[in-house]
Design an enzyme around this catalytic site. Sequence first.
Site, short mmCIF file in Angstrom:
data_model
loop_
_atom_site.label_atom_id
_atom_site.label_comp_id
_atom_site.label_asym_id
_atom_site.label_seq_id
_atom_site.Cartn_x
_atom_site.Cartn_y
_atom_site.Cartn_z
N GLU A 46 0.99 -1.51 -0.02
CA GLU A 46 0.03 -0.16 -0.07
C GLU A 46 0.90 1.28 0.01
O GLU A 46 0.64 2.26 0.71
CB GLU A 46 -1.10 -0.06 1.22
CG GLU A 46 -1.69 -1.35 1.33
CD GLU A 46 -2.63 -1.40 2.31
OE1 GLU A 46 -3.51 -2.43 2.72
OE2 GLU A 46 -2.66 -0.48 3.13
N GLU A 51 -6.11 -10.92 -1.06
CA GLU A 51 -6.82 -10.79 0.21
C GLU A 51 -8.24 -10.47 -0.21
O GLU A 51 -8.91 -10.00 0.51
CB GLU A 51 -6.41 -9.53 0.88
CG GLU A 51 -4.88 -8.94 1.13
CD GLU A 51 -4.62 -7.97 2.07
OE1 GLU A 51 -3.13 -7.59 1.98
OE2 GLU A 51 -5.32 -7.26 2.67
N ASN A 101 2.01 -5.24 -3.34
CA ASN A 101 0.69 -5.55 -2.85
C ASN A 101 0.02 -4.23 -2.62
O ASN A 101 0.27 -3.31 -1.85
CB ASN A 101 0.83 -6.33 -1.56
CG ASN A 101 -0.54 -6.97 -1.25
OD1 ASN A 101 -1.31 -7.66 -2.11
ND2 ASN A 101 -1.15 -6.91 0.09
N HIS A 148 -10.35 -6.66 -1.75
CA HIS A 148 -11.35 -6.48 -0.71
C HIS A 148 -12.30 -5.89 -1.74
O HIS A 148 -12.65 -4.77 -1.80
CB HIS A 148 -11.05 -5.40 0.40
CG HIS A 148 -9.93 -6.18 1.11
ND1 HIS A 148 -10.15 -7.09 1.79
CD2 HIS A 148 -8.33 -5.82 1.12
CE1 HIS A 148 -8.90 -7.61 2.63
NE2 HIS A 148 -8.10 -6.78 2.05
N ASP A 194 -12.18 -10.76 -0.44
CA ASP A 194 -13.38 -11.14 0.36
C ASP A 194 -14.31 -10.03 -0.33
O ASP A 194 -14.17 -9.34 -0.98
CB ASP A 194 -13.13 -11.19 1.85
CG ASP A 194 -12.51 -9.60 2.24
OD1 ASP A 194 -12.27 -9.45 3.45
OD2 ASP A 194 -12.45 -8.73 1.36
#
Length: 397
Positions: free
Chosen positions: A189, A306, A234, A274, A308
């Site tokens: 990030e 990651e 990432n 996400h 979801d």
Amino acid sequence: MTDSKSTSRPNKRLLYRRDLLRFGAGAIAGAGAVALGRSPQKSSQAETQLADSRSFDVEGDRSLGARAAAKGILYGAAVRRSNLFEDTAFAARFVQECRMLVPERAMKWQALRPSLDKFDFEGADQLVDFATQHDLKLRGHTLVWHQSLPDWFAEQVTRQNAEQVLVNHIQTVAGHYAGKMQSWDVVNEAIQPKEGKPDGFRNSPWLQLLGQDYVELAFRVAAEADPDAMLLYNDYSLDYDTAEDETKRNAVLRLLERLKSRGVPVHALGLQAHLDGEESRQFNPVQMQRFLREVADLGLKIFVTELDVKDQRLPANIEQRDRIVAAAYEDYLTAVLAEPAVTAVLTWGLSDRYSWLSDVRPRDDGLPIRPLPLDADLQPKLAWNAIARVFDQAAQR
Ligand code: G3I
């Protein structure tokens, strides 16, 4: 059982009939919306999604990990040490479904660095031992991030010692696990164009202390400390057809181009993914595939790191909600896995029993959230079917 990692999943025929019965209605709703003179755009998002009467049929009872492995794709999930060691049923399901493990918290500075001159590997070592015992591959998360820095960091890390502190951390942590890690999120990030810094860099403590070069430094030191691990950059908000995500995709692509042009050992991009069940309409598969091809053309692999699907503001009705969440998983992974450079998919958690979203994005109606493949009883949901279907239909890597 065909595979030691098989799982019991919903009865296909039953699912199908229930599907038709239950969601045919949705189609009518959608049509109804049109009949009511409201253009489909105007019909509520949920109505539109309800109208989506796809069935999430899936063949056989192999695990997600087995289905992905059959196509040369690694499937795994994030996990907290406490959940794995204090919940044996969950641990057994984790081993059954996954082929890779990434620590949700245990390898962050906050967990590893009780003080400037100390490292505490106890918690992270337990996860590494668990993975080794159960033949799970390991991802490290994360060597450089602006969050989860220990309390002493702001006081004790200065422009004078920041480089030495960063190099020492990466050498020690990546060195400690050298040869055991399939991959590391080296830098996490670092891009946030909203903060108005040159090249869209996030105005993080690392940027303030070391300038943009901290990213290149981190990758070079990590490659030396663990020459076997794949090294990733990432980031999140790279998924939707919005001005914000497009600006971020471009800034991340520029960063990767600069790193590659300078021969920096970065091997892959991590898409955190996400997703938001409410934003499904904003997902543009063609746009996403164009971006992934640009990344792949730099000679990089791509991981979904990651995944979801937030259900915070989706309908309370569980079947409707699970449907929308499953459709988001299927649409996203179908588009992303069409890119051969995508070789790993990890969900940020495995069961609704343990999700960061419970703390950070709880539902206003207080109902439990349902963002992950398994429900809180460790049973597969439509989301599990959706992921299984996409792995089964994916091209061989
Ligand atoms: O360590 C403290 C502990 O001492 C204290 O007793 C406890 C009390 O709440 O908090 C513990 O800190 C927690 C920290 O994780 C441990 O690393 C924080 O409360 C908690 O908010 C924090 O949450 C994690 C967050 O990253 C920050 O590290 C989430 O579990 C984790 O899911 C989340 O994961 C991030 C990825 O790393 C990067 N991408 C986004 C993703 C979601 O935010």
